[in-house]
Scaffold this motif. Structure first.
Motif, PDB file in Angstrom:
ATOM      1  N   GLN A  48       8.705  26.670 -25.353  1.00  0.00           N
ATOM      2  CA  GLN A  48       9.020  27.049 -25.052  1.00  0.00           C
ATOM      3  C   GLN A  48       9.757  28.275 -24.650  1.00  0.00           C
ATOM      4  O   GLN A  48       9.476  28.972 -23.778  1.00  0.00           O
ATOM      5  CB  GLN A  48       9.989  26.304 -23.353  1.00  0.00           C
ATOM      6  CG  GLN A  48       8.912  24.657 -22.400  1.00  0.00           C
ATOM      7  CD  GLN A  48       7.622  25.250 -22.013  1.00  0.00           C
ATOM      8  OE1 GLN A  48       7.995  25.786 -21.699  1.00  0.00           O
ATOM      9  NE2 GLN A  48       6.713  24.910 -22.243  1.00  0.00           N
ATOM     10  N   PHE A  49      10.910  28.373 -25.696  1.00  0.00           N
ATOM     11  CA  PHE A  49      11.243  29.767 -25.692  1.00  0.00           C
ATOM     12  C   PHE A  49      10.352  30.908 -26.332  1.00  0.00           C
ATOM     13  O   PHE A  49      10.607  31.861 -25.658  1.00  0.00           O
ATOM     14  CB  PHE A  49      12.863  29.258 -26.771  1.00  0.00           C
ATOM     15  CG  PHE A  49      13.232  30.745 -27.368  1.00  0.00           C
ATOM     16  CD1 PHE A  49      14.007  30.968 -26.356  1.00  0.00           C
ATOM     17  CD2 PHE A  49      13.601  31.063 -28.196  1.00  0.00           C
ATOM     18  CE1 PHE A  49      14.835  32.617 -25.922  1.00  0.00           C
ATOM     19  CE2 PHE A  49      14.199  32.521 -28.301  1.00  0.00           C
ATOM     20  CZ  PHE A  49      15.108  33.527 -27.534  1.00  0.00           C
ATOM     21  N   GLN A  50       9.842  30.525 -26.681  1.00  0.00           N
ATOM     22  CA  GLN A  50       8.431  31.662 -27.743  1.00  0.00           C
ATOM     23  C   GLN A  50       7.445  31.742 -26.625  1.00  0.00           C
ATOM     24  O   GLN A  50       6.838  33.094 -26.188  1.00  0.00           O
ATOM     25  CB  GLN A  50       7.127  30.120 -29.106  1.00  0.00           C
ATOM     26  CG  GLN A  50       6.629  31.946 -29.803  1.00  0.00           C
ATOM     27  CD  GLN A  50       7.261  32.510 -30.565  1.00  0.00           C
ATOM     28  OE1 GLN A  50       8.438  32.603 -30.496  1.00  0.00           O
ATOM     29  NE2 GLN A  50       7.129  33.547 -31.295  1.00  0.00           N
ATOM     30  N   SER A  51       7.436  30.859 -25.611  1.00  0.00           N
ATOM     31  CA  SER A  51       6.406  31.342 -24.402  1.00  0.00           C
ATOM     32  C   SER A  51       7.390  32.069 -23.509  1.00  0.00           C
ATOM     33  O   SER A  51       6.960  33.304 -22.878  1.00  0.00           O
ATOM     34  CB  SER A  51       5.809  30.546 -23.937  1.00  0.00           C
ATOM     35  OG  SER A  51       5.649  30.385 -22.565  1.00  0.00           O
ATOM     36  N   TYR A  52       8.604  31.948 -23.714  1.00  0.00           N
ATOM     37  CA  TYR A  52       9.637  32.563 -22.266  1.00  0.00           C
ATOM     38  C   TYR A  52       9.621  34.034 -23.607  1.00  0.00           C
ATOM     39  O   TYR A  52       9.296  35.231 -22.907  1.00  0.00           O
ATOM     40  CB  TYR A  52      10.867  32.243 -22.736  1.00  0.00           C
ATOM     41  CG  TYR A  52      11.543  33.412 -22.179  1.00  0.00           C
ATOM     42  CD1 TYR A  52      12.206  33.610 -20.948  1.00  0.00           C
ATOM     43  CD2 TYR A  52      13.290  33.692 -23.072  1.00  0.00           C
ATOM     44  CE1 TYR A  52      13.253  34.354 -20.129  1.00  0.00           C
ATOM     45  CE2 TYR A  52      13.995  34.466 -22.445  1.00  0.00           C
ATOM     46  CZ  TYR A  52      14.003  34.413 -21.410  1.00  0.00           C
ATOM     47  OH  TYR A  52      15.175  35.629 -20.857  1.00  0.00           O
ATOM     48  N   LEU A  53       9.466  34.389 -24.708  1.00  0.00           N
ATOM     49  CA  LEU A  53       9.994  35.868 -25.191  1.00  0.00           C
ATOM     50  C   LEU A  53       8.244  36.153 -25.163  1.00  0.00           C
ATOM     51  O   LEU A  53       8.521  37.454 -25.068  1.00  0.00           O
ATOM     52  CB  LEU A  53      10.424  35.757 -26.719  1.00  0.00           C
ATOM     53  CG  LEU A  53      11.828  34.869 -27.056  1.00  0.00           C
ATOM     54  CD1 LEU A  53      11.470  34.862 -28.284  1.00  0.00           C
ATOM     55  CD2 LEU A  53      12.525  35.497 -26.803  1.00  0.00           C
TER      56      LEU A  53
ATOM     57  N   ARG B  75      11.312  21.036 -30.566  1.00  0.00           N
ATOM     58  CA  ARG B  75       9.639  21.293 -31.284  1.00  0.00           C
ATOM     59  C   ARG B  75       9.071  22.309 -30.171  1.00  0.00           C
ATOM     60  O   ARG B  75       8.675  23.242 -29.927  1.00  0.00           O
ATOM     61  CB  ARG B  75       8.062  20.473 -31.462  1.00  0.00           C
ATOM     62  CG  ARG B  75       8.420  20.108 -33.600  1.00  0.00           C
ATOM     63  CD  ARG B  75       8.220  21.040 -33.969  1.00  0.00           C
ATOM     64  NE  ARG B  75       7.237  21.702 -34.535  1.00  0.00           N
ATOM     65  CZ  ARG B  75       6.441  22.612 -34.429  1.00  0.00           C
ATOM     66  NH1 ARG B  75       7.220  24.104 -35.547  1.00  0.00           N
ATOM     67  NH2 ARG B  75       4.718  22.752 -34.164  1.00  0.00           N
ATOM     68  N   ALA B  76       9.555  21.220 -28.611  1.00  0.00           N
ATOM     69  CA  ALA B  76       9.088  21.373 -27.442  1.00  0.00           C
ATOM     70  C   ALA B  76       9.921  22.812 -26.964  1.00  0.00           C
ATOM     71  O   ALA B  76       9.499  23.921 -26.782  1.00  0.00           O
ATOM     72  CB  ALA B  76       9.601  20.592 -26.719  1.00  0.00           C
ATOM     73  N   THR B  77      11.350  22.341 -27.699  1.00  0.00           N
ATOM     74  CA  THR B  77      12.564  23.993 -26.975  1.00  0.00           C
ATOM     75  C   THR B  77      11.883  25.222 -27.799  1.00  0.00           C
ATOM     76  O   THR B  77      11.702  26.716 -27.546  1.00  0.00           O
ATOM     77  CB  THR B  77      13.966  23.328 -27.405  1.00  0.00           C
ATOM     78  OG1 THR B  77      13.845  22.170 -26.733  1.00  0.00           O
ATOM     79  CG2 THR B  77      14.496  24.334 -27.165  1.00  0.00           C
ATOM     80  N   GLU B  78      11.571  25.121 -28.862  1.00  0.00           N
ATOM     81  CA  GLU B  78      10.917  26.044 -29.889  1.00  0.00           C
ATOM     82  C   GLU B  78       9.668  26.835 -29.147  1.00  0.00           C
ATOM     83  O   GLU B  78       9.933  28.264 -28.786  1.00  0.00           O
ATOM     84  CB  GLU B  78      10.745  25.956 -31.041  1.00  0.00           C
ATOM     85  CG  GLU B  78      11.986  25.344 -32.059  1.00  0.00           C
ATOM     86  CD  GLU B  78      11.345  25.148 -34.114  1.00  0.00           C
ATOM     87  OE1 GLU B  78      10.018  25.464 -33.893  1.00  0.00           O
ATOM     88  OE2 GLU B  78      11.959  24.982 -34.876  1.00  0.00           O
TER      89      GLU B  78
END
Length: 142
Positions: A34-39, A29-32
């Motif tokens: 962070q990746f969404q935030s990055y995008l 969940r944390a990775t998802e």
């Protein structure tokens, strides 16, 4: 039936398996997030660079004449469909040349392009996902 050692071992193994599952789920969940935030941040940075490029183009050329070529280049780089309207809502450029020349109401969503401190709107950039059939309120203009 089972000795106390076997029961303790199985209980301990169950606790370890549950703990590993919880940690794995939390990490996923944390990775998802962070990746969404990055995008999103990358999209915001691209939007700002694109708006700056279009503003500079407008200032250099004193208008939108010939902007289709810049929009086509930006389209190739981003992979998104780009539509640019002027301050009055006239589509001055469309990377797919479908809306060019049509007037679109200012109420349609898009990223405003404004001149410096004057905040005079000189255009609006509309971005659609490449290959997307969804054009939202634009569907009425097809």
């Amino acid at each position: 039936m089972f000795s106390i050692r076997v029961k303790l071992f199985l209980a301990f193994a169950a606790v370890v398996a549950i703990a590993i599952g919880i940690v794995g789920f939390t990490i996923q969940r944390a990775t998802e997030r962070q990746f969404q935030s990055y995008l999103v941040e990358g999209g915001n940075q691209w939007a700002l660079r694109t708006r700056n490029s279009l503003t500079n183009y407008y200032l250099r050329n004193r208008g939108w004449q010939g902007v289709e070529f810049l929009l086509a280049d930006l389209d190739r780089l981003s992979g998104a469909r780009l539509v640019l309207t002027d301050g009055q809502g006239l589509v001055t450029a469309d990377s797919e040349s479908q809306f060019t020349g049509r007037t679109i109401p200012e109420s349609e969503l898009g990223m405003p392009i404004e001149l410096g401190t004057e905040t005079r709107r000189i255009g609006t950039l509309h971005v659609f996902a490449s290959g997307s059939s969804y054009l939202g309120p634009w569907s009425a203009w097809m």
